[in-house]
Design a protein around this motif. Structure first.
Motif: not given
Length: 481
Positions: A423-446
């Protein structure tokens, strides 16, 4: 000194305060502080290995100075080869000498009696593969006249030993990082905040994703004969996220820490598990090493411009050397060769540059073709990781053999706690997917359009780190390479 240690939590603020408040008026003193801090950081493991960094620094600094005033082509090439032999020679002795002798004696047992050579009882210096390639890039670029050699030994020493990326990269080019030591840095609040966010995400990757996946990956790989094929598939899955979370987590912490001191390092990972083919994966995974091999090995060999035979040869050379760089074990060479086989059809059919843009660019969800490409690429990558993780080739073959057995259809044999990690991996990949256009996933939290939501999210990440971090310190996986 580990990024995820109490020592580093004390070390970093002290260096930060001294850097911006005690030495900020004098650039040379500021660089000298970075050198001293970097040597302390590295010497925390074993102070004896500092002599290797100092020696490598002095050799390449001297050769750079000699190349600047040398016009004779033969002498210039001779100076370059001195740098290559010295740097790769040190790397070869510490990393490959024992493996080479063991392999040779296994193939020809009588040679041990004839030669009388024995293996050496030596430790592998942490990070030697990384800083060796970083210093080599300097002398090669100076030789090719892409870069003027520096006369500032302190700045060059800081470039070689810069503590955020010294141990596990990114492997910086002198053309990018070295000039930053010549320029007076000014504190930037936005850059520092950005750095802290990247450090936080890197710690989450390491301490929550990687370390918890490692617990089950190690359990399954170390006892693979006791588990069913379905469980072994999960073991490979856990290792895939262990190595990604661990290594990209280190890179995020390194890049974020560098930003606290006013430096910009290159991006080392660009969401590789969202790649649609193997060529795209290698443009997104360990970017600093992939581009190093491309520029300093693949292109000089002719790249993909020659005939069919040359293309095949160069592809296998680059991937096998990449595997060999990772360690003295035949499993790494097999892993490299397997990735070459994956890559070759794309190169031969000129499809290796089909996916240069971001997946689902401008859309929230990928197309069916993109989704299918990601699943196939991820599956091939996980399969190759089995060789990377296995103790030896026979272990990898037996592991794969059990996967392709009737037990693949059985229910995995893991405790229920492992579902929490999934479940943690799934959460991690969801955040990575949302932030995939940035240099790192949580650079800009859409999804966080207000400060309250953003701080709630950061607090939740800190909470997860506190909840799931290991009780003992864990090394980063790439320290062994």
């Amino acid at each position: 000194m580990l990024f995820n240690s109490l020592e580093f939590a004390i070390f970093l603020p002290i260096v930060f305060i001294l850097y911006w408040f005690a030495t900020n008026k004098n650039l040379k003193v500021q660089n000298l502080l970075l050198v001293a801090s970097s040597y302390l950081f590295y010497g925390w493991w074993d102070w004896r290995f500092l002599s290797l960094i100092m020696f490598s620094t002095l050799v390449d600094y001297s050769i750079g100075c000699l190349l600047f005033n040398q016009e004779n082509k033969i002498r210039r090439k001779g100076l370059l080869w001195i740098s290559i032999i010295v740097n790769l020679g040190l790397l070869g002795v510490f990393k490959y000498y024992n493996w080479f002798l063991d392999s040779l004696y296994y193939a020809i047992p009588s040679l041990k009696v004839v030669t009388g050579f024995n293996t050496l009882d030596i430790l592998l210096p942490v990070g030697i593969s990384f800083y060796t390639f970083q210093t080599l890039s300097y002398t090669i670029d100076v030789y090719k006249r892409k870069l003027e050699p520096t006369k500032d030994l302190i700045a060059f020493s800081a470039f070689v030993s810069f503590f955020p990326q010294l141990v596990a990269g990114p492997i910086e080019r002198a053309t990018n990082l070295l000039p930053q030591f010549y320029t007076k840095r000014k504190f930037s609040y936005p850059l520092a905040v950005d750095g802290l966010k990247q450090i936080l995400w890197g710690l989450f990757k390491k301490m929550v994703i990687a370390d918890n996946c490692a617990e089950y990956a190690n359990l399954i790989f170390n006892n693979s004969n006791d588990y069913s094929g379905s469980t072994l598939v999960l073991g490979a899955f856990f290792f895939a996220f262990q190595i990604y979370g661990d290594f990209s987590g280190y890179s995020d912490i390194a890049i974020g820490t560098s930003r606290l001191f006013g430096f910009n390092l290159m991006q080392n990972f660009a969401f590789p598990y969202f790649s649609r083919d193997i060529a795209e994966f290698w443009r997104r995974w360990h970017i600093s090493l992939s581009t190093w091999f491309r520029d300093y090995l693949y292109i000089p060999l002719g790249g993909s411009k020659g005939g069919l035979g040359m293309k095949i040869r160069n592809t296998f050379i680059i991937f096998i050397v990449s595997g060999f760089w990772h360690g003295a074990n035949w499993t790494f060479i097999i892993w490299g060769g397997l990735n070459a086989l994956y890559f070759l059809p794309l190169l031969l059919f000129k499809k290796n540059r089909n996916n240069l843009n971001i997946i689902a660019d401008g859309d929230f969800l990928p197309s069916f073709k993109e989704f299918f490409g990601v699943i196939i690429t991820f599956t091939l990558t996980v399969f190759a990781w089995i060789f990377f993780r296995a103790e030896n080739i026979s272990h990898a073959i037996s592991y794969i053999g059990e996967i392709f057995s009737p037990s693949l259809l059985s229910i995995p044999q893991l405790p229920k706690k492992s579902l929490i990690i999934v479940a943690l991996v799934a959460f991690f990949m969801i955040i990575e997917w949302i932030g995939r256009e940035n240099a790192f996933a949580i650079e800009k939290l859409k999804f966080a359009n207000t400060r309250v939501i953003r701080w709630c999210f950061y607090s939740f990440i800190i909470y997860l780190i506190g909840m799931f971090m290991q009780t003992s310190q864990t090394d980063f996986i790439y320290f062994q390479f």
